[in-house]
Design an enzyme around this catalytic site. Structure first.
Site, PDB file in Angstrom:
ATOM      1  N   ARG A  32     -34.515  44.999  32.937  1.00  0.00           N
ATOM      2  CA  ARG A  32     -35.854  44.699  33.477  1.00  0.00           C
ATOM      3  C   ARG A  32     -36.361  43.378  32.935  1.00  0.00           C
ATOM      4  NH1 ARG A  32     -41.480  45.126  33.159  1.00  0.00           N
ATOM      5  NH2 ARG A  32     -42.418  45.932  35.070  1.00  0.00           N
ATOM      6  N   CYS A  33     -36.170  43.141  31.638  1.00  0.00           N
ATOM      7  CA  CYS A  33     -36.615  41.881  31.032  1.00  0.00           C
ATOM      8  C   CYS A  33     -35.965  40.668  31.696  1.00  0.00           C
ATOM      9  CB  CYS A  33     -36.274  41.864  29.540  1.00  0.00           C
ATOM     10  SG  CYS A  33     -37.351  42.868  28.516  1.00  0.00           S
ATOM     11  N   MET A  34     -34.730  40.845  32.174  1.00  0.00           N
ATOM     12  CA  MET A  34     -33.966  39.708  32.711  1.00  0.00           C
ATOM     13  C   MET A  34     -34.264  39.434  34.181  1.00  0.00           C
ATOM     14  SD  MET A  34     -30.235  40.063  30.880  1.00  0.00           S
ATOM     15  CE  MET A  34     -29.872  41.697  31.516  1.00  0.00           C
TER      16      MET A  34
END
Length: 407
Positions: free
Chosen positions: A398-400
């Site tokens: 998700r962060c990426m």
């Protein structure tokens, strides 16, 4: 130049992901040393070739699931082909990096103006050191003498592969983050220029909800778009209550579809830097949650009123989700199960940082085996990717990923 037929819009955390911005890790990670790790927010030095292989595999998974992947560096290169945009960007890039000496500033301006758009984009992300430019000794200041060849005029951005943090699409508008740490502030400069000059945003009349002109910090990893009318925002190590209130005011007053914001206060801790490191949505009524902070959470609702908004404290997260999303039942899936040690280990390796690419279909790191098995047992389709090197930066799938368009 990237052509986008459908205007960017995100009204869901789980609906079919159609388009997203990513950044392939590169030269900026080669700049990490034991001496600058802490300043650049890393706990370890990744193996660059392997982290690129892992990222390429992640992109391949997204593309196999019909997600259009746009690379942040390519978008920046495209807008810098216009000389006036490139010149403005160089000015602000030097400013945000704290280049204050007039002689050095002018020298670097001329140096960068001679570079191609591709080269300027690469330098903006990968950094620029003293030993990479030919500078006269008479121009050198004390910093150049003390730090010598390791002195950065433009600092590298090794965290940039976590494209979720510099901004977030909410409804038909963009929130540009105001980053908490100095190491990440140049990331929002890049996104701000793409928002202002790239046709993806410029020609699609994309609204603006927030940017770094506000003094209070808020980061994209703390923002979850739960439905068309409801978002959740983490009050965390990186996001302040003042910023959340300002975002609420802007969303309610500037025409977004959002009518309610669930504010989830999480512990101020490096392990839980953003809400999505402890809580993500994986299906219509199912969420993944790190149980180790259950007793430390506080939840508030900011609700749009005819004039302004009201704020009240919720009983707990589950009750707040049911009320806000008008759901009869909510299923909270604990990462690592009920084993406190396993749960803490896998949370550190981003077991809760899942990326939903469709309802009930998520991408996760394969290393979080227990959490993945639990989610599969609950009927969630798990697509595992290798992340031994990617996870060293303290972020997951998700962060990426910065979604631009969901169905």
């Amino acid at each position: 130049m990237v052509k986008v037929v459908t205007a960017p819009r995100v009204n869901s955390e789980i609906n079919k992901l159609k388009m997203a911005i990513l950044h392939r890790p590169g030269k900026e990670l080669e700049r990490l040393t034991p001496q600058n790790l802490s300043e650049l927010l890393f706990d370890d030095i990744p193996w660059v070739r392997r982290i690129q292989e892992e990222h390429d595999n992640f992109v391949k998974v997204l593309q196999q699931n019909r997600v259009e992947v746009l690379y942040l560096q390519n978008l920046l290169e495209e807008i810098l082909k216009e000389e006036n945009v490139k010149e403005k960007f160089i000015d602000e890039l030097l400013q945000v990096n704290g280049v204050t000496s007039p002689k050095i500033n002018n020298y670097l301006k001329e140096f960068l103006k001679e570079k191609s758009s591709n080269e300027v984009a690469e330098i903006a992300i990968g950094g620029l050191t003293l030993n990479e430019i030919k500078i006269k000794k008479s121009m050198m200041g004390l910093a150049e003498y003390i730090y010598q060849d390791s002195y950065f005029y433009i600092k590298p951005l090794p965290n940039l592969y976590f494209t979720r943090d510099p901004g977030a699409m909410i409804d038909g508008g963009l929130m540009i983050s105001s980053m908490k740490t100095a190491a990440r502030k140049p990331e929002t400069l890049i996104l701000k220029y793409i928002y202002k000059y790239h046709e993806i945003f410029r020609k699609n009349n994309i609204h603006w909800w927030y940017d770094d002109s506000y003094p209070h910090s808020i980061e994209g990893g703390d923002v979850l778009v739960l439905s068309e009318k409801v978002i959740a925002v983490g009050c965390s190590e990186r996001t302040t209550p003042q910023a959340i209130e300002q975002l609420a005011h802007n969303l309610f007053e500037k025409g977004s579809s959002v009518e309610r914001i669930l504010v989830v206060q999480i512990p101020i801790n490096r392990s839980y830097m953003h809400l999505d490191t402890v809580f993500t949505m994986v299906d219509t009524n199912r969420f993944v949650f790190y149980p180790g902070i259950k007793n430390e959470l506080r939840v508030f609702s900011i609700i749009k009123e005819e004039k302004g908004f009201s704020i009240h404290q919720e009983k707990d997260l589950q009750t707040a989700l049911k009320s806000a999303l008008n759901l009869y039942t909510i299923d909270i899936i604990p990462t690592g199960g009920l084993n406190a040690i396993t749960s803490a280990r896998e949370q550190w390796n981003d077991s809760t940082n899942t990326l939903a690419i469709a309802p009930g279909v998520i991408v996760t790191y394969s290393r979080n085996e227990i959490s993945n098995k639990i989610m599969e047992k609950e009927g969630i389709k798990v697509i595992p990717i290798e992340g031994s090197e990617l996870s060293r930066g303290r972020g997951g799938p998700r962060c990426m990923t910065m979604p631009l368009l969901r169905e």
